[in-house]
Design an enzyme around this catalytic site. Structure first.
Site, mmCIF file in Angstrom:
data_model
loop_
_atom_site.group_PDB
_atom_site.id
_atom_site.type_symbol
_atom_site.label_atom_id
_atom_site.label_comp_id
_atom_site.label_asym_id
_atom_site.label_seq_id
_atom_site.Cartn_x
_atom_site.Cartn_y
_atom_site.Cartn_z
ATOM 1 N N GLU A 206 7.231 -21.567 8.250
ATOM 2 C CA GLU A 206 7.454 -20.678 9.384
ATOM 3 C C GLU A 206 8.514 -21.214 10.340
ATOM 4 O O GLU A 206 9.059 -20.477 11.155
ATOM 5 C CB GLU A 206 6.156 -20.447 10.148
ATOM 6 N N GLU B 206 0.805 -1.219 0.000
ATOM 7 C CA GLU B 206 0.000 0.000 0.000
ATOM 8 C C GLU B 206 0.841 1.273 0.000
ATOM 9 O O GLU B 206 0.294 2.364 -0.169
ATOM 10 C CB GLU B 206 -0.947 -0.007 1.205
#
Length: 312
Positions: free
Chosen positions: A125, A94
């Site tokens: 992860e 963004e």
């Protein structure tokens, strides 16, 4: 990428985390009317800003350090797994439309790569090696900042990213939602937003995710304010490249200058649609090339360029 941790050891670690705690008072939540569940969830969410507020000094210190590095050409890199990784990628994606940054300036890396944005990548992860490889792929160095994001504060990918970045001389921030986390301890700037147990046991996409989103909003937005990407609360570092942005650009110039439509159109035409430059041509009464030069000399800070123009 398969974890070699003892399952019982991992279970014990998780049980010790506040974000994983079981809340017996909510054991019958599935029997409640929908409105009551919504009220419970809304009440839980309302506690998150208070938890963030308790860590504002640490957040502000981290932002100042990030801005100093980025002013020297550094990048802001988010690293995380699962929800935490997705939030980092979201915040990074963004920045170009909001602040006209180059896509390489703010970057999000997620354990398992782009595929992990929409699906679970098994074992990703748990791999610190994968984090090191991802950062090496970006060429992370001393002027960069790496933010490890993990609700638990124990995710190997996030910790591995912070440790590797720190070894490379980069600024490091560890954002977690449990106290005394390994992630915060590994980073120069540890930020622990302790939101407490979740409505659904261990579902850290809820309060923990909201807390992480709020902090990432602050990190990127206030850093960009410090870098001169805004003028007051106006997003002036945008370029009018389509109809929607042209309309928004005209409004921003109008709000910043109070000028009439015809003067705004002339200013934007003279500055190739650059809002910040157009504002400067109007307020300082200079031409387009002069506005560009003044802004370049001021490092892109509109207020500084205006001050310099009035002194000439």
């Amino acid at each position: 990428m398969t974890s070699t941790s003892n399952p019982r050891d991992l279970q014990a670690q998780l049980e010790a985390l506040t974000t994983e705690a079981f809340r017996p008072e909510l054991a019958d939540i599935d029997r409640l009317p929908t409105l009551d569940i919504a009220r419970l969830m809304n009440g839980e969410d309302a506690t998150v800003p208070t938890a963030v507020a308790e860590r504002l000094p640490e957040i502000a210190a981290a932002i100042d350090a990030v801005a100093e590095r980025m002013a020297r050409g550094g990048r802001l890199v988010y690293a995380g797994a699962g929800t935490a990784g997705r939030l980092g990628v979201l915040d990074a994606s963004e920045c170009p439309p909001t602040f006209n940054t180059d896509p390489s300036q703010v970057v999000g890396v997620i354990a398992g790569g782009p595929e992990a944005m929409v699906t679970s990548v098994e074992g990703a992860e748990d791999s610190a090696d994968l984090a090191r490889a991802d950062l090496d792929g970006l060429g992370v160095g001393p002027v960069d900042t790496v933010v490890g994001v993990s609700a638990s504060g124990r995710t190997p990918y996030a910790i591995g990213a912070v440790e590797h970045a720190r070894a490379r001389g980069a600024l490091t921030i560890g954002l977690a939602c449990n106290a005394d986390s390994a992630l915060a301890a590994a980073a120069e700037h540890g930020i622990e937003i302790v939101v407490g147990p979740e409505l659904l046991t261990g579902s850290t996409r809820l309060k923990a995710g909201t807390a992480q989103k709020l902090v990432l909003n602050m990190l990127s937005t206030i850093t960009m304010i410090r870098l001169g990407k805004t003028y007051g609360n106006l997003m002036v570092d945008v370029r009018a490249s389509n109809d929607k942005l042209r309309a928004r650009s005209r409004r921003i110039v109008a709000l910043a200058t109070g000028a009439q439509d015809d003067e705004i159109e002339r200013a934007l035409a003279a500055t190739d649609g650059e809002v910040k430059n157009a504002i400067l041509t109007i307020l300082a009464e200079v031409d387009g090339p002069t506005a560009g030069r003044l802004l370049a000399e001021a490092g892109g800070h509109l207020r500084a360029a205006l001050a310099a123009a009035t002194m000439k």
